[in-house]
Design a protein around this motif. Structure first.
Motif, short mmCIF file in Angstrom:
data_model
loop_
_atom_site.label_atom_id
_atom_site.label_comp_id
_atom_site.label_asym_id
_atom_site.label_seq_id
_atom_site.Cartn_x
_atom_site.Cartn_y
_atom_site.Cartn_z
N PHE A 170 26.07 33.12 38.17
CA PHE A 170 26.99 34.08 37.57
C PHE A 170 26.33 34.78 36.38
CE2 PHE A 170 30.23 35.31 34.50
CZ PHE A 170 31.17 35.97 35.29
N ILE A 171 25.70 34.01 35.50
CA ILE A 171 25.07 34.59 34.30
C ILE A 171 23.95 35.54 34.68
CG2 ILE A 171 23.71 34.03 32.26
CD1 ILE A 171 25.29 31.40 32.09
N ASN A 172 23.14 35.16 35.68
CA ASN A 172 21.95 35.96 36.01
C ASN A 172 22.23 37.13 36.95
OD1 ASN A 172 20.39 34.21 34.45
ND2 ASN A 172 19.92 32.88 36.20
N ASN A 173 23.17 36.94 37.90
CA ASN A 173 23.24 37.89 39.00
C ASN A 173 24.57 38.62 39.17
OD1 ASN A 173 20.65 36.96 39.66
ND2 ASN A 173 21.47 35.38 41.04
N MET A 174 25.64 38.15 38.54
CA MET A 174 26.95 38.76 38.80
C MET A 174 26.99 40.19 38.27
SD MET A 174 29.69 38.09 40.34
CE MET A 174 31.46 37.95 40.43
N SER A 229 23.82 39.90 50.31
CA SER A 229 23.49 40.38 48.97
C SER A 229 22.18 39.77 48.50
CB SER A 229 24.60 40.00 47.98
OG SER A 229 25.83 40.61 48.34
N ASP A 230 21.54 40.47 47.57
CA ASP A 230 20.26 40.01 47.05
C ASP A 230 20.16 40.44 45.58
OD1 ASP A 230 17.57 38.94 47.22
OD2 ASP A 230 16.94 41.04 47.01
N PRO A 231 19.84 39.55 44.66
CA PRO A 231 19.54 38.12 44.86
C PRO A 231 20.83 37.31 45.09
CG PRO A 231 19.48 38.66 42.54
CD PRO A 231 19.70 39.95 43.25
N THR A 232 20.75 36.00 44.81
CA THR A 232 21.84 35.10 45.14
C THR A 232 23.17 35.59 44.55
OG1 THR A 232 20.33 33.23 45.17
CG2 THR A 232 22.67 32.73 44.99
N LEU A 233 24.10 35.93 45.43
CA LEU A 233 25.42 36.40 44.99
C LEU A 233 26.45 35.81 45.94
CD1 LEU A 233 26.59 38.27 42.80
CD2 LEU A 233 26.69 40.07 44.51
N ASP A 234 26.66 34.52 45.78
CA ASP A 234 27.58 33.77 46.62
C ASP A 234 28.82 33.46 45.78
OD1 ASP A 234 28.86 32.20 48.41
OD2 ASP A 234 27.30 30.67 48.58
N GLU A 287 21.34 44.22 44.71
CA GLU A 287 21.83 44.89 45.91
C GLU A 287 22.90 43.99 46.52
OE1 GLU A 287 18.48 45.42 48.42
OE2 GLU A 287 17.67 47.12 47.31
N TYR A 288 24.08 44.54 46.74
CA TYR A 288 25.16 43.65 47.19
C TYR A 288 26.17 44.38 48.06
CZ TYR A 288 27.25 45.71 42.96
OH TYR A 288 27.69 46.58 41.99
N LEU A 289 26.83 43.58 48.88
CA LEU A 289 27.95 44.02 49.71
C LEU A 289 29.13 43.12 49.38
CD1 LEU A 289 29.40 45.46 52.07
CD2 LEU A 289 28.27 43.82 53.63
N VAL A 290 30.24 43.73 48.94
CA VAL A 290 31.42 42.97 48.53
C VAL A 290 32.64 43.43 49.34
CG1 VAL A 290 32.96 42.35 46.64
CG2 VAL A 290 30.51 42.63 46.20
N PRO A 291 33.06 42.67 50.35
CA PRO A 291 34.33 42.96 51.01
C PRO A 291 35.49 42.53 50.11
CG PRO A 291 32.85 41.67 52.41
CD PRO A 291 32.33 41.59 51.02
N SER A 292 36.65 43.18 50.26
CA SER A 292 37.81 42.81 49.46
C SER A 292 39.09 43.08 50.24
CB SER A 292 37.84 43.57 48.13
OG SER A 292 37.99 44.96 48.35
N TRP A 293 40.14 42.41 49.80
CA TRP A 293 41.47 42.58 50.38
C TRP A 293 42.48 42.64 49.25
CZ3 TRP A 293 45.25 38.26 51.42
CH2 TRP A 293 46.40 38.74 52.06
N GLN A 294 43.33 43.67 49.26
CA GLN A 294 44.30 43.87 48.19
C GLN A 294 45.69 44.05 48.77
OE1 GLN A 294 43.25 46.74 45.09
NE2 GLN A 294 45.35 47.51 45.05
#
Length: 594
Positions: free
Chosen positions: A477-481, A436-441, A399-406
């Motif tokens: 990155f390997i587990n959660n991206m 975000s959950d799990p770790t997504l930094d 579960e994640y929230l990703v803001p972006s700017w283009q």
């Protein structure tokens, strides 16, 4: 034998006329007979020496020389020596050579023309007077101050006429609809060494806008006014009206937009009507397609083009191909600036790739802000859940929230028809453990650059570069991206010659799982061999990788055909991978070069 009986004076006159006509016919027949025996009928070979480059090309153009052959007249007769000398003189004078020496030898079987251009005629003075003493519009003022005709420069009649026409058209475009040259003189000195220009441009009154209206109006005045930034009393400006027309055509609200103008010469006003044809409120589209990456594709879309007077729109679309199946609901609200809008998108997608089978539910909120004809910004936030499974076993749930700017920059106003220029795109994405959950930094930066540069009239150079960088702990990155934010290479728009997303880091099972970094580069040369058709040759290189994986670039070469259409090029490429034992691979793509 031909016998003519002459019985009276009148008969003698008739006989002489008939005899001369027969002799003339015989002479023409003899000339044509010589040409039919010794050379093709299309023309006479001609050798032109003593000049080169654009001067030689201009002489050939005036003479209508094709493939070193002087073409026959429209009656099919050889050109005379007088014609050759007269046309050559005119061609040389157009470039400022008024005293050439022409040596023409040969005959209708083969002409030899030697040209000594002689001294150049140069501009001595350039006198332009604007009769009406008013403050000039910026476009006209810039042109007056930079005519492109310079004292001491060689006389060029084409540049002279082009500059004159541009002055007049610019004046009329900026509202001086009765502008004309009351004096227009090009005076060449008796010794042909110098020439002077004397122009008097009478602008006359500057016309204003009497009214602005639409042939039909199904939208609110505020919405239309955001596009039509001109009103009663403003100075007439044809360039601004065309720009408004283009913005309305691109808005998506209308099927077509024309401009009708009612000019009142007595009161010096112009009534403007935008002749619009509105789109149907509802639209149903079905589509079939094919791509070498996604294979066959089928889709259906339902649109409501006018939810309300403010121009709100929505669409519901479903699509399926060999890699994914999706359904999406999109709602659009226009913003105050033309070309700007808010877009809300809810979607559900099932993806099958080399990593796993993914089920992604997402909602995206995106603000698209068009700052100018060249710059566009997009601010977005994506909320999503992603379930990844392998062999019917759920491996992860995100579960994640990703803001972006283009940011997008186009160096040309019309990228669909661009023959020169570049398109730069920069995207920044991020997320954090808090949202975000799990770790997504992570922080992610992606850069794309497309560039087109003409080499000659029919040849172009094209370049495409993509660079990606992700800042994130390797194990996280390997587990959660999410798969949507991993970098892959290979495919139709990446490194051709390799299958879609087959280049990148792999796991223990040799499955490509995507990388933290990306670099791809494509270099291409194409040749226009026919209207709307090009033939291209290209070299591609690139890879996706992580810090502890293979960082070498995979390379390929290939060639392809392009069919140029109003919505971009249809490209059919065949490419060969150079680093793996791959067969030649076909690639099909559709879209603008930029």
């Amino acid at each position: 034998m031909l016998n003519l009986s002459v019985k009276s004076p009148n008969h003698r006159i008739c006989g002489r006329v008939i005899s001369r006509l027969l002799l003339l016919s015989f002479g023409i027949f003899s000339i044509l007979s010589v040409h039919s025996e010794e050379q093709p009928l299309q023309g006479t070979p001609i050798d032109i020496t003593g000049i080169e480059d654009q001067l030689l090309e201009n002489v050939k153009a005036h003479l209508d020389v094709q493939d070193e052959t002087l073409t026959f007249s429209t009656l099919g007769l050889p050109r005379s020596n007088e014609y050759i000398l007269r046309k050559s003189n005119a061609a040389l004078q157009a470039f400022g050579y008024y005293r050439p020496t022409l040596d023409l030898t040969g005959d209708h079987r083969h002409w030899y023309l030697t040209i000594q251009p002689g001294p150049e005629t140069k501009w001595q003075s350039i006198d332009l007077k604007i009769k009406d003493n008013i403050v000039l519009p910026e476009a006209l003022s810039n042109l007056v101050n930079n005519l492109g005709l310079v004292t001491g420069q060689t006389v060029n009649h084409e540049r002279y006429q082009t500059t004159k026409n541009k002055l007049l058209s610019t004046a009329r475009h900026k509202g001086f609809l009765s502008a004309h040259f009351s004096t227009s003189q090009l005076i060449v000195a008796k010794d042909f060494t110098t020439a002077d220009i004397h122009w008097v441009l009478e602008l006359g009154p500057r016309y204003t806008i009497k009214s602005v209206q639409f042939s039909e109006n199904k939208f609110s005045g505020d919405l239309l006014q955001s596009y039509v930034d001109i009103q009663q009393g403003d100075f007439y400006d044809a360039d601004l009206l065309v720009k408004i027309q283009q913005q309305l055509n691109r808005s998506g609200f209308f099927e077509s937009v024309g401009i009708d103008q009612d000019i009142d010469d007595q009161h010096h006003t112009v009534a403007v009507t935008f002749d619009v044809l509105s789109r149907a409120k509802y639209e149903l589209k079905t589509s079939l397609g094919y791509g070498t990456d996604s294979r066959g594709r089928i889709g259906v879309e339902w649109k409501d083009q006018q939810v309300n007077l403010e121009g709100h729109r929505y669409s519901i679309a479903a699509e399926a191909n060999s890699l994914s199946q999706s359904v999406a609901f999109i709602y659009r609200i226009p913003l105050q600036t033309p070309g700007s809008e808010w877009l809300g998108r809810a979607s559900y997608q099932i993806k099958d790739d080399s990593i796993a089978s993914s089920k992604i539910s997402s909602f995206e909120s995106r603000w698209i802000i068009k700052q100018s004809d060249f710059w566009t910004q997009q601010f977005a936030a994506t909320i999503a859940t992603e379930e990844n499974s392998q062999n019917a076993t759920i491996e992860s749930y995100l579960e994640y929230l990703v803001p972006s700017w283009q940011v997008d920059y186009y160096s040309t106003r019309d990228p669909f028809r661009a023959e020169k220029g570049f398109h730069w795109r920069s995207i920044v994405r991020m997320s954090d453990d808090v949202i975000s959950d799990p770790t997504l930094d992570f922080w992610q930066w992606e850069q794309n650059l497309k560039w087109i540069q003409p080499i000659s009239e029919h040849w172009r150079f094209l370049s495409r570069t993509s660079v990606g960088l992700t800042i994130m702990k390797d194990q996280d990155f390997i587990n959660n991206m999410p798969t949507s934010y991993r970098f892959f290479a290979g495919g139709d728009t990446s490194v051709r010659g390799y299958a879609y997303q087959t280049l990148g880091p792999t796991n223990n099972l040799d499955e490509v799982i995507g990388g933290k970094y990306l670099f791809t580069q494509s270099l291409e040369v194409d040749w226009q061999f026919k209207d709307n058709w090009r033939w291209a040759w290209f070299v591609d290189a690139g890879n996706a990788f992580s810090s502890d994986t293979n960082q070498s670039l995979y390379k390929s070469v290939g060639t392809g055909i392009r069919w140029v259409t109003p919505v971009g090029s249809v490209r059919l490429d065949v490419a060969k991978a150079l680093d793996l034992t791959e067969e030649w691979r076909w690639h099909i793509t559709i879209g603008p070069d930029l």
